[in-house]
Structure formats: C-alpha cells, structure tokens
Design an enzyme around this catalytic site. Structure first.
Site, PDB file in Angstrom:
ATOM      1  N   GLY A  43      41.606  13.608 102.012  1.00 15.71           N
ATOM      2  CA  GLY A  43      42.788  13.653 101.159  1.00 15.71           C
ATOM      3  C   GLY A  43      42.529  14.008  99.706  1.00 15.71           C
ATOM      4  O   GLY A  43      43.339  14.665  99.066  1.00 15.71           O
ATOM      5  N   ASP A  98      42.806   9.909  96.977  1.00  8.30           N
ATOM      6  CA  ASP A  98      44.136  10.515  96.884  1.00  8.30           C
ATOM      7  C   ASP A  98      45.210   9.486  96.568  1.00  8.30           C
ATOM      8  O   ASP A  98      45.950   9.618  95.602  1.00  8.30           O
ATOM      9  CB  ASP A  98      44.474  11.294  98.166  1.00  8.30           C
ATOM     10  CG  ASP A  98      44.291  10.470  99.439  1.00  8.30           C
ATOM     11  OD1 ASP A  98      43.889   9.302  99.349  1.00  8.30           O
ATOM     12  OD2 ASP A  98      44.547  11.008 100.536  1.00  8.30           O
ATOM     13  N   ASP A 101      47.397   2.788  98.458  1.00  9.07           N
ATOM     14  CA  ASP A 101      48.548   2.333  99.235  1.00  9.07           C
ATOM     15  C   ASP A 101      48.381   0.828  99.485  1.00  9.07           C
ATOM     16  O   ASP A 101      48.639   0.020  98.606  1.00  9.07           O
ATOM     17  CB  ASP A 101      48.613   3.162 100.519  1.00  9.07           C
ATOM     18  CG  ASP A 101      49.820   2.851 101.379  1.00  9.07           C
ATOM     19  OD1 ASP A 101      50.775   2.248 100.876  1.00  9.07           O
ATOM     20  OD2 ASP A 101      49.808   3.206 102.576  1.00  9.07           O
ATOM     21  N   LYS A 129      51.019   3.972  95.045  1.00 13.45           N
ATOM     22  CA  LYS A 129      52.332   3.606  95.576  1.00 13.45           C
ATOM     23  C   LYS A 129      52.760   2.240  95.067  1.00 13.45           C
ATOM     24  O   LYS A 129      51.944   1.332  94.931  1.00 13.45           O
ATOM     25  CB  LYS A 129      52.308   3.587  97.105  1.00 13.45           C
ATOM     26  CG  LYS A 129      52.300   4.955  97.708  1.00 13.45           C
ATOM     27  CD  LYS A 129      52.595   4.889  99.181  1.00 13.45           C
ATOM     28  CE  LYS A 129      52.385   6.253  99.796  1.00 13.45           C
ATOM     29  NZ  LYS A 129      52.576   6.233 101.249  1.00 13.45           N
ATOM     30  N   PHE A 150      56.184   8.690 102.145  1.00  9.39           N
ATOM     31  CA  PHE A 150      55.017   9.398 102.676  1.00  9.39           C
ATOM     32  C   PHE A 150      54.941  10.785 102.045  1.00  9.39           C
ATOM     33  O   PHE A 150      55.866  11.579 102.151  1.00  9.39           O
ATOM     34  CB  PHE A 150      55.090   9.503 104.201  1.00  9.39           C
ATOM     35  CG  PHE A 150      53.777   9.922 104.788  1.00  9.39           C
ATOM     36  CD1 PHE A 150      52.767   8.993 104.987  1.00  9.39           C
ATOM     37  CD2 PHE A 150      53.542  11.253 105.091  1.00  9.39           C
ATOM     38  CE1 PHE A 150      51.529   9.391 105.493  1.00  9.39           C
ATOM     39  CE2 PHE A 150      52.310  11.658 105.602  1.00  9.39           C
ATOM     40  CZ  PHE A 150      51.306  10.727 105.804  1.00  9.39           C
ATOM     41  N   ASP A 157      47.678  15.220 104.010  1.00 10.42           N
ATOM     42  CA  ASP A 157      48.146  15.775 105.276  1.00 10.42           C
ATOM     43  C   ASP A 157      49.116  14.864 105.993  1.00 10.42           C
ATOM     44  O   ASP A 157      49.242  13.670 105.683  1.00 10.42           O
ATOM     45  CB  ASP A 157      46.958  16.009 106.213  1.00 10.42           C
ATOM     46  CG  ASP A 157      46.427  14.687 106.779  1.00 10.42           C
ATOM     47  OD1 ASP A 157      46.210  13.750 105.998  1.00 10.42           O
ATOM     48  OD2 ASP A 157      46.264  14.579 108.016  1.00 10.42           O
ATOM     49  N   ARG A 163      48.038  20.259 104.130  1.00  8.77           N
ATOM     50  CA  ARG A 163      47.069  20.038 103.043  1.00  8.77           C
ATOM     51  C   ARG A 163      47.048  21.181 102.039  1.00  8.77           C
ATOM     52  O   ARG A 163      46.796  20.969 100.860  1.00  8.77           O
ATOM     53  CB  ARG A 163      45.651  19.906 103.617  1.00  8.77           C
ATOM     54  CG  ARG A 163      45.364  18.568 104.248  1.00  8.77           C
ATOM     55  CD  ARG A 163      43.859  18.406 104.426  1.00  8.77           C
ATOM     56  NE  ARG A 163      43.519  17.502 105.511  1.00  8.77           N
ATOM     57  CZ  ARG A 163      43.516  16.177 105.410  1.00  8.77           C
ATOM     58  NH1 ARG A 163      43.827  15.602 104.277  1.00  8.77           N
ATOM     59  NH2 ARG A 163      43.193  15.438 106.458  1.00  8.77           N
TER      60      ARG A 163
HETATM   61  P1  5GP Z   1      45.170   2.245 101.996  1.00  6.04           P
HETATM   62  O1  5GP Z   1      43.880   1.797 102.572  1.00  6.04           O
HETATM   63  O2  5GP Z   1      45.292   2.054 100.501  1.00  6.04           O
HETATM   64  O3  5GP Z   1      46.343   1.712 102.734  1.00  6.04           O
HETATM   65  O4  5GP Z   1      45.281   3.759 102.350  1.00  6.04           O
HETATM   66  C1  5GP Z   1      44.883   4.726 101.548  1.00  6.04           C
HETATM   67  C2  5GP Z   1      44.726   6.009 102.323  1.00  6.04           C
HETATM   68  O5  5GP Z   1      45.803   6.212 103.243  1.00  6.04           O
HETATM   69  C3  5GP Z   1      44.807   7.139 101.350  1.00  6.04           C
HETATM   70  O6  5GP Z   1      43.543   7.448 100.849  1.00  6.04           O
HETATM   71  C4  5GP Z   1      45.392   8.242 102.185  1.00  6.04           C
HETATM   72  O7  5GP Z   1      44.356   8.914 102.837  1.00  6.04           O
HETATM   73  C5  5GP Z   1      46.260   7.535 103.180  1.00  6.04           C
HETATM   74  N1  5GP Z   1      47.666   7.531 102.717  1.00  6.04           N
HETATM   75  C6  5GP Z   1      48.352   6.505 102.169  1.00  6.04           C
HETATM   76  N2  5GP Z   1      49.607   6.876 101.870  1.00  6.04           N
HETATM   77  C7  5GP Z   1      49.713   8.170 102.232  1.00  6.04           C
HETATM   78  C8  5GP Z   1      50.768   9.132 102.135  1.00  6.04           C
HETATM   79  O8  5GP Z   1      51.895   8.898 101.657  1.00  6.04           O
HETATM   80  N3  5GP Z   1      50.473  10.382 102.584  1.00  6.04           N
HETATM   81  C9  5GP Z   1      49.280  10.722 103.117  1.00  6.04           C
HETATM   82  N4  5GP Z   1      49.118  11.982 103.528  1.00  6.04           N
HETATM   83  N5  5GP Z   1      48.252   9.842 103.216  1.00  6.04           N
HETATM   84  C10 5GP Z   1      48.472   8.583 102.769  1.00  6.04           C
HETATM   85 MG    MG Z   2      42.161   8.740 101.863  1.00  2.00          MG
END
Ligand code: 5GP
Ligand code: MG
Length: 178
Positions: A43, A98, A101, A129, A150, A157, A163
C-alpha cells in the site's frame, strides 16, 4: 464489491503538496542523522517513492510486505511480520505506511522493531482514519486525516486493483437500481 463507484477524495495536486511538506518536516527533524526508512508494502509503495525522492541521500531504504486486509475490512491478523528480520539494532527507524486504521499493523511492526533493538521507531502515514483505532499508535507524521471510509488509489488497492490511480478515491457501493 460489485457495482462500486469511486468518489475522488484527494487530488494529485494535494497529494504532491502534502508529500513535499512531510519531506521537509522529516528532513528538518532528523537533521542528517542516520535513519532507516522502512516502507510497508504494497500500500505505501507510491507514497514511499514520492517521499524518498525528497529525502536526503543519507537515508537507508528497506521495504517489507505486511498485510492485514482481505477485501474491504481488516482481518485483524497481520501477515508478513516474520519478514521483518534485518539489521535494525541500534537504528532509528521511520516506518512509512499507507493507512493507520485499527493500528494493529503499526503497533505490531513497531513492537517487533523495538524487540530487535531499534533505538527509536517513528511512524509516518499517508492517511489516518478517524475513530477506528483498536490500539493506540502515535503517528509522528500524517498526510491526511480521513473519515472511516474505504479508500483506493495512489498505491491503495481493493483486492489488488486500483493501485495505479494517481489520486485517492473513496470506494462506495453504487446506489442500486431495482
Ligand atoms: P490496521 O492494522 O491499522 O487496521 O490496518 C492498516 C492496513 O490496512 C493499512 O496499511 C492498509 O494496508 C489497510 N487498510 C486500512 N484501511 C484501508 C482502506 O481504506 N483502503 C485500503 N486499500 N487499505 C486499507
Ligand atoms: Mg498496509
């Protein structure tokens, strides 16, 4: 997600401007001290490259592939952390990712790096987020604060596609017609 549509959230120009600002802040912060910039694939690919072009030649670049998503929601299970071996002991590491979340990915990667003896681990994310954190993670640099939607494009992606879009879009289900 069938019948999805893309709504533009962040323009190419805004991304370019923000990346330039972040690069300036990061450069000023480390003042030429050695830093390992660790990009989390896939990402962060576009963000990482655009940022790196503007950072000093002294930075060391590493990339690792980690993933927690399958489709449009986080599985909560992080894959790829076993790939994190490498020489991080005694180093200052800047993780470039990227999206922040739930925070699970970044907190795990950060903890793993500290376990391996990293002296300091900072975090820079393209998007953060709102209201989705399951664990607390401090990102020192944030490109954009976004709502819990999202997003795709600029390296992000949905099941492997979108992407290569140059801008960031919200992927939303189209209002269905009967
Ligand atoms: P976390 O571990 O913080 O929940 O997830 C982070 C990862 O989930 C990010 O690095 C990304 O790869 C993916 N991710 C989280 N939200 C999104 C989103 O809205 N779109 C996309 N494409 N990937 C996301
Ligand atoms: Mg990621």
């Amino acid at each position: 997600m069938k019948n999805a549509s893309l709504r533009r959230l962040i323009s190419k120009r805004d991304i370019r401007r923000r990346v330039r600002e972040l690069a300036e802040e990061i450069t000023a912060h480390y003042q030429g001290r050695p830093v390992v910039v660790l990009g989390l694939m896939n990402g962060a690919l576009f963000f990482l490259v655009d940022l790196l072009r503007l950072l000093p030649e002294s930075v060391i670049v590493e990339c690792r592939t980690v993933a927690s998503y399958a489709g449009p929601s986080s599985t909560g299970k992080i894959h790829g952390l076993d790939m994190l071996h490498g020489n991080f002991a005694g180093k200052t590491v800047l993780i470039v990712d990227d999206i922040l979340d739930t925070g699970l990915t970044l907190s795990e990667v950060r903890a793993r790096l500290l376990d391996m003896g990293a002296k300091r681990v900072d975090v820079c994310v393209l998007c953060r987020k709102e209201g989705t954190r399951k664990v607390r993670v401090r990102a020192k640099w944030v490109g954009f604060d976004i709502k819990n939607e999202f997003v795709v494009g600029y390296g992000l992606d949905f099941d492997g596609v979108y992407r290569t879009r140059q801008e960031i879009f919200v992927l939303e289900p189209s209002s269905s017609t009967p």
